[in-house]
Design a protein around this motif. Structure first.
Motif, PDB file in Angstrom:
ATOM      1  N   PHE A 172       0.830  -1.205   0.000  1.00  0.00           N
ATOM      2  CA  PHE A 172       0.000   0.000   0.000  1.00  0.00           C
ATOM      3  C   PHE A 172       0.864   1.254   0.000  1.00  0.00           C
ATOM      4  CE2 PHE A 172      -2.328   2.917   3.141  1.00  0.00           C
ATOM      5  CZ  PHE A 172      -2.906   3.667   2.132  1.00  0.00           C
ATOM      6  N   VAL A 173       1.844   1.303   0.911  1.00  0.00           N
ATOM      7  CA  VAL A 173       2.696   2.478   1.035  1.00  0.00           C
ATOM      8  C   VAL A 173       3.454   2.740  -0.259  1.00  0.00           C
ATOM      9  CG1 VAL A 173       4.771   3.349   2.184  1.00  0.00           C
ATOM     10  CG2 VAL A 173       2.918   2.357   3.540  1.00  0.00           C
ATOM     11  N   LYS A 174       4.032   1.712  -0.841  1.00  0.00           N
ATOM     12  CA  LYS A 174       4.790   1.895  -2.083  1.00  0.00           C
ATOM     13  C   LYS A 174       3.889   2.422  -3.204  1.00  0.00           C
ATOM     14  CE  LYS A 174       8.418  -1.617  -1.452  1.00  0.00           C
ATOM     15  NZ  LYS A 174       8.953  -2.899  -1.973  1.00  0.00           N
ATOM     16  N   TYR A 175       2.715   1.844  -3.330  1.00  0.00           N
ATOM     17  CA  TYR A 175       1.808   2.235  -4.412  1.00  0.00           C
ATOM     18  C   TYR A 175       1.315   3.664  -4.210  1.00  0.00           C
ATOM     19  CZ  TYR A 175      -1.644   1.429  -8.113  1.00  0.00           C
ATOM     20  OH  TYR A 175      -2.364   1.471  -9.274  1.00  0.00           O
ATOM     21  N   PHE A 176       0.943   3.980  -2.963  1.00  0.00           N
ATOM     22  CA  PHE A 176       0.413   5.308  -2.655  1.00  0.00           C
ATOM     23  C   PHE A 176       1.467   6.382  -2.918  1.00  0.00           C
ATOM     24  CE2 PHE A 176      -0.667   8.859   0.077  1.00  0.00           C
ATOM     25  CZ  PHE A 176      -2.047   8.959  -0.047  1.00  0.00           C
ATOM     26  N   VAL A 177       2.669   6.194  -2.397  1.00  0.00           N
ATOM     27  CA  VAL A 177       3.721   7.190  -2.546  1.00  0.00           C
ATOM     28  C   VAL A 177       4.129   7.332  -4.014  1.00  0.00           C
ATOM     29  CG1 VAL A 177       6.097   7.784  -1.934  1.00  0.00           C
ATOM     30  CG2 VAL A 177       4.548   6.867  -0.191  1.00  0.00           C
ATOM     31  N   LYS A 178       4.264   6.205  -4.698  1.00  0.00           N
ATOM     32  CA  LYS A 178       4.655   6.249  -6.113  1.00  0.00           C
ATOM     33  C   LYS A 178       3.672   7.065  -6.933  1.00  0.00           C
ATOM     34  CE  LYS A 178       5.556   3.235 -10.083  1.00  0.00           C
ATOM     35  NZ  LYS A 178       5.623   1.827 -10.554  1.00  0.00           N
ATOM     36  N   ASN A 179       2.376   6.941  -6.638  1.00  0.00           N
ATOM     37  CA  ASN A 179       1.350   7.603  -7.438  1.00  0.00           C
ATOM     38  C   ASN A 179       1.100   9.054  -7.053  1.00  0.00           C
ATOM     39  OD1 ASN A 179      -0.324   5.708  -9.443  1.00  0.00           O
ATOM     40  ND2 ASN A 179       0.433   4.462  -7.740  1.00  0.00           N
ATOM     41  N   LEU A 180       1.606   9.494  -5.884  1.00  0.00           N
ATOM     42  CA  LEU A 180       1.321  10.861  -5.458  1.00  0.00           C
ATOM     43  C   LEU A 180       2.566  11.713  -5.228  1.00  0.00           C
ATOM     44  CD1 LEU A 180      -1.624   9.941  -3.126  1.00  0.00           C
ATOM     45  CD2 LEU A 180      -1.782  11.563  -5.006  1.00  0.00           C
ATOM     46  N   LYS A 181       3.749  11.134  -5.383  1.00  0.00           N
ATOM     47  CA  LYS A 181       4.959  11.878  -5.066  1.00  0.00           C
ATOM     48  C   LYS A 181       5.217  13.038  -6.019  1.00  0.00           C
ATOM     49  CE  LYS A 181       8.033   8.799  -7.684  1.00  0.00           C
ATOM     50  NZ  LYS A 181       9.174   7.867  -7.568  1.00  0.00           N
ATOM     51  N   ASP A 182       4.516  13.081  -7.149  1.00  0.00           N
ATOM     52  CA  ASP A 182       4.692  14.187  -8.081  1.00  0.00           C
ATOM     53  C   ASP A 182       3.964  15.449  -7.635  1.00  0.00           C
ATOM     54  OD1 ASP A 182       2.169  12.819  -8.618  1.00  0.00           O
ATOM     55  OD2 ASP A 182       1.989  14.205 -10.315  1.00  0.00           O
ATOM     56  N   HIS A 183       3.103  15.349  -6.606  1.00  0.00           N
ATOM     57  CA  HIS A 183       2.251  16.492  -6.280  1.00  0.00           C
ATOM     58  C   HIS A 183       2.962  17.465  -5.349  1.00  0.00           C
ATOM     59  CE1 HIS A 183      -1.228  18.933  -5.747  1.00  0.00           C
ATOM     60  NE2 HIS A 183      -1.936  18.146  -6.534  1.00  0.00           N
ATOM     61  N   PRO A 184       3.046  18.742  -5.743  1.00  0.00           N
ATOM     62  CA  PRO A 184       3.768  19.728  -4.922  1.00  0.00           C
ATOM     63  C   PRO A 184       3.081  20.079  -3.612  1.00  0.00           C
ATOM     64  CG  PRO A 184       2.723  20.804  -6.788  1.00  0.00           C
ATOM     65  CD  PRO A 184       2.566  19.329  -7.016  1.00  0.00           C
ATOM     66  N   ALA A 185       1.825  19.678  -3.433  1.00  0.00           N
ATOM     67  CA  ALA A 185       1.141  19.979  -2.168  1.00  0.00           C
ATOM     68  C   ALA A 185       1.728  19.191  -1.010  1.00  0.00           C
ATOM     69  CB  ALA A 185      -0.353  19.678  -2.287  1.00  0.00           C
ATOM     70  N   ILE A 186       2.323  18.041  -1.297  1.00  0.00           N
ATOM     71  CA  ILE A 186       2.805  17.161  -0.234  1.00  0.00           C
ATOM     72  C   ILE A 186       4.176  17.625   0.227  1.00  0.00           C
ATOM     73  CG2 ILE A 186       3.423  14.795   0.371  1.00  0.00           C
ATOM     74  CD1 ILE A 186       1.355  13.880  -1.727  1.00  0.00           C
ATOM     75  N   ALA A 187       4.251  18.028   1.509  1.00  0.00           N
ATOM     76  CA  ALA A 187       5.508  18.511   2.089  1.00  0.00           C
ATOM     77  C   ALA A 187       6.268  17.405   2.779  1.00  0.00           C
ATOM     78  CB  ALA A 187       5.219  19.631   3.086  1.00  0.00           C
ATOM     79  N   ALA A 188       5.555  16.403   3.306  1.00  0.00           N
ATOM     80  CA  ALA A 188       6.210  15.331   4.055  1.00  0.00           C
ATOM     81  C   ALA A 188       5.283  14.133   4.128  1.00  0.00           C
ATOM     82  CB  ALA A 188       6.573  15.800   5.458  1.00  0.00           C
ATOM     83  N   TRP A 189       5.890  12.966   4.286  1.00  0.00           N
ATOM     84  CA  TRP A 189       5.146  11.747   4.575  1.00  0.00           C
ATOM     85  C   TRP A 189       5.206  11.490   6.078  1.00  0.00           C
ATOM     86  CZ3 TRP A 189       2.605  10.766   0.356  1.00  0.00           C
ATOM     87  CH2 TRP A 189       3.187  10.961  -0.894  1.00  0.00           C
ATOM     88  N   ASP A 190       4.158  10.900   6.605  1.00  0.00           N
ATOM     89  CA  ASP A 190       4.040  10.569   8.023  1.00  0.00           C
ATOM     90  C   ASP A 190       3.715   9.081   8.076  1.00  0.00           C
ATOM     91  OD1 ASP A 190       2.598  10.071  10.519  1.00  0.00           O
ATOM     92  OD2 ASP A 190       2.376  12.226  10.769  1.00  0.00           O
ATOM     93  N   TYR A 191       4.383   8.324   8.967  1.00  0.00           N
ATOM     94  CA  TYR A 191       4.098   6.886   9.042  1.00  0.00           C
ATOM     95  C   TYR A 191       2.596   6.621   9.123  1.00  0.00           C
ATOM     96  CZ  TYR A 191       9.020   5.751   9.894  1.00  0.00           C
ATOM     97  OH  TYR A 191      10.371   5.572   9.769  1.00  0.00           O
ATOM     98  N   GLY A 192       1.894   7.415   9.902  1.00  0.00           N
ATOM     99  CA  GLY A 192       0.467   7.247  10.120  1.00  0.00           C
ATOM    100  C   GLY A 192       0.126   7.760  11.496  1.00  0.00           C
ATOM    101  N   ASN A 193      -1.144   7.820  11.812  1.00  0.00           N
ATOM    102  CA  ASN A 193      -1.529   8.416  13.079  1.00  0.00           C
ATOM    103  C   ASN A 193      -1.295   7.475  14.253  1.00  0.00           C
ATOM    104  OD1 ASN A 193      -2.871  10.549  14.677  1.00  0.00           O
ATOM    105  ND2 ASN A 193      -4.317   8.911  15.082  1.00  0.00           N
ATOM    106  N   GLU A 194      -0.351   7.849  15.120  1.00  0.00           N
ATOM    107  CA  GLU A 194      -0.125   7.133  16.388  1.00  0.00           C
ATOM    108  C   GLU A 194      -0.083   5.620  16.188  1.00  0.00           C
ATOM    109  OE1 GLU A 194      -3.145   8.627  19.011  1.00  0.00           O
ATOM    110  OE2 GLU A 194      -2.294  10.641  19.038  1.00  0.00           O
TER     111      GLU A 194
END
Length: 656
Positions: A172-194
């Motif tokens: 899931f993480v690989k697919y999600f990041v690969k498909n959205l890493k081009d977007h300039p809105a994203i400043a950082a990735w977070d492992y997830g909530n708590e």
């Protein structure tokens, strides 16, 4: 840590091209030195955690426009794991899956990720870009507000250790990041909530999970930092989720300092000193021990039943100025809008989940939202964009063989009342930073500090520093008399409440363990009512060792008469005396005013920018001696001999 996001041009959605954001949007690094962002965590007001399945793009567009208008520049957002990877299964008897499905249909891709959800998330990013908002994305959001949200096939698994669950999370993480890493809105990735709340009952388990997920993120996108996203980390090196372990695998650390959910907090109203300095103290503890930047990722009042709108706004004002002055990268409120209309857990079961927003359901701003906007507007008027790094003047040593938060927090508050500006350090696994004053926190057990750790802080005294050892519990030190001039008569498991007078002020302090001391070669500065030494000073090598024979750090945290009110118990006087012994000099020397605290920021031109904050909900007139010439005053009633601040107000001025 500096990371610069070099991103592609703004995406264009099916709705057409959006207006251009600020010129620096694509390359803006929200975590760079001296920057400070203000914003919130986001769940759409119409559906909360179900916003992706109950999709309402008009709500998203309206909310983000209102939040941006009122100064929100960063948001933390959550692709709910159970919605974005809705795995079901073709199951044999006994819970063994022959194959995995997606909502009982064939997988749309090898990762089992719902393509419609990805499309909705990209739309969300587009709207954020349109409104000049950067996003921190909590990818594996399987835990939220006391409830687990995981794919159906993993509901009865420990998703941090089950091999299949970890495998599918990685996909899931690989697919999600690969498909959205081009977007300039994203400043950082977070492992997830708590994510440590999803079953971290073993340190190795948690380390392996974080290493696995973090590596998957970085494999797809090495340009953005990875934020911890975790909750309630520990100083103890053997805990399930220690600060140092988290820092080893994260680029950015964060805190979730809710007063009522953190030990030793929430004992006074929202706009008083303990509550307002809690986010700063906990974040500094993480940053100083972990060696990574830190920010306040979640903070809130837990609803109007705990804090009125007026108290929430004034308390947040002091909290923001304190976080900014301590270079804590940013501060995010929980959350964007009130959600009292939602009728599913946790909203239907937990009252405090329903009224946590910056906006009301009708999109009107609450006082806390207006206060955050005023803070942003004030900073925009300053002639400098970045506040220079502060100049700390003492070190609080916390134990790493046991949990050190309570004693460390108590020492931090008392040091700030005394006019000091501390950093934290652990003596087990790092060298102590250089300083003229060290405050060694009390510990509960005889293993609180190892012998190598003791040699480090007593060695600092031998080299010329002043070291304050706060006694408490069953703490034991090697060569104690040689290093302190005090002899231990005996120790026993008997409660004791010592009464004593210091600087003309009567006090008492409780300890669960009695350690009786005899003054030998030391100078006694304060005695208990029975003559036992309570505060001693001893020349050791080129420096000084001070012993406080009462756990004033943990005792102050357990009481409600130390950090608010007209006549607080003045345990901080011990540290003021220690600062004098250490010869600490500050640009602004404050007089008797425990609720007004200053940080000093040396500027490149040789002047010093000073930030003062009143952490009490009453006006405070703080006597000061300014060692220099008072220059420009950008905020506050600042005179050469006094700084007067309204309730929970701040001053910003220059000393040449």
């Amino acid at each position: 840590m500096k990371r610069l996001l070099i991103a592609a041009a703004a995406a264009v959605t099916a709705c057409g091209a959006f207006a251009e954001p600020a010129a620096d949007y694509a390359t803006r690094d929200i975590f760079t030195d001296g920057e400070f962002f203000v914003g919130c965590n986001y769940w759409a007001k119409n559906a909360g955690m179900y916003m992706w399945s109950q999709w309402a793009p008009d709500v998203v567009e309206r909310e983000l426009a209102e939040l941006s208008k009122h100064g929100v520049r960063v948001m933390r957002v959550f692709p709910l794991w159970s919605d974005f990877q809705p795995l079901t299964g073709d199951c044999y008897a006994g819970g063994n899956y022959r194959s995995f499905l997606q909502n009982n249909k064939p997988l749309q891709n090898s990762a089992g990720v719902d393509e419609e959800m990805l499309k909705r998330f990209r739309f969300f990013c587009d709207v954020a870009q349109k409104n000049d908002i950067k996003l921190i994305v909590g990818i594996v959001t399987g835990w939220m507000s006391g409830r687990q949200f995981v794919p159906a096939v993993f509901e009865e698994k420990n998703v941090l250790s089950d091999p299949k669950a970890v495998m599918w999370q990685t996909r899931f993480v690989k697919y999600f990041v690969k498909n959205l890493k081009d977007h300039p809105a994203i400043a950082a990735w977070d492992y997830g909530n708590e994510c440590n709340c999803m079953g971290a009952n073993d340190q190795a388990m948690f380390y392996n999970w974080m290493e696995h997920i973090g590596s998957a993120i970085r494999l797809q996108d090495p340009t953005r930092p990875v934020v911890s996203g975790m909750h309630s980390l520990s100083t103890c090196e053997t805990a399930n989720a220690p600060i140092r372990l988290n820092a080893e695998i994260s680029d950015i650390l964060c805190t979730h300092p809710y007063a009522l959910y953190v030990p030793g907090c929430g004992k006074e109203p929202f706009n008083t000193m303990r509550v307002e300095l809690h986010p700063t103290a906990e974040s500094l503890l993480y940053r100083d021990l972990g060696g990574k930047p830190c920010f306040v990722e979640e903070v809130g009042n837990l609803g109007t039943e705990y804090a009125s709108d007026a108290r929430s706004a004034s308390g947040m004002r002091a909290t923001m100025f304190s976080a900014w002055a301590n270079d804590l990268k940013g501060c995010l409120w929980w959350c964007n809008s009130d959600q009292e209309v939602l009728d599913f857990p946790p909203y239907s079961l937990t009252a405090c989940e329903r009224e946590l927003g910056l906006l009301r359901q009708d999109y009107s701003p609450k006082p806390i939202m207006l206060e955050m906007k005023k803070f942003q507007d004030f900073r925009a008027t300053l002639p400098f964009r970045k506040l220079p790094a502060r100049r700390p003047n003492c070190v609080i040593v916390v134990p790493e063989k046991e949990a050190g938060w309570l004693a460390g927090f108590g020492n931090y508050l008392l040091a700030r009342q005394a006019g000091l500006d501390p950093v934290f350090a652990g003596a087990e696994n790092q060298s102590l930073p250089d300083s003229s004053l060290y405050i060694v926190s009390s510990v509960g057990g005889d293993k609180g500090y190892s012998y190598p750790a003791q040699k480090k802080f007593f060695g600092k005294a031998k080299e010329g520093a002043t070291v304050v050892v706060v006694m408490g519990g069953n703490a034991r030190y090697t060569h104690f008399r040689e290093q302190t001039g005090v002899e231990v008569d005996y120790g026993c498991r008997t409660e004791i409440n010592r009464s004593f007078t210091f600087n003309g002020r009567a006090m008492s302090c409780y300890d669960s363990f009695t350690t009786k001391l005899i003054a030998r070669e030391c100078e006694v500065l304060a005695k208990a009512s029975d003559g036992e030494p309570v505060f001693t000073k001893f020349k050791y090598g080129r420096g000084t060792v001070i012993v406080v024979n009462s756990p004033i750090d943990t005792a102050s945290i357990g009481r409600t008469d130390c950090f608010t009110g007209a006549n607080p118990t003045p345990f901080y006087l011990f540290y003021r005396t220690a600062a004098q012994v250490a010869g600490i000099k500050t640009v602004v020397e404050k007089g008797e005013s425990p609720y007004v605290c200053f940080t000093e920021h040396p500027a490149a031109d040789g002047s010093t920018i000073v930030v003062g904050v009143n952490f009490e909900p009453r006006e405070q007139k703080c006597p000061v001696k300014i060692n220099g010439t008072l220059g420009r005053v950008w905020r506050g009633d600042v005179k050469a001999d006094a700084v007067t601040l309204g309730p929970n107000e701040a001053a910003v001025f220059e000393v040449k």
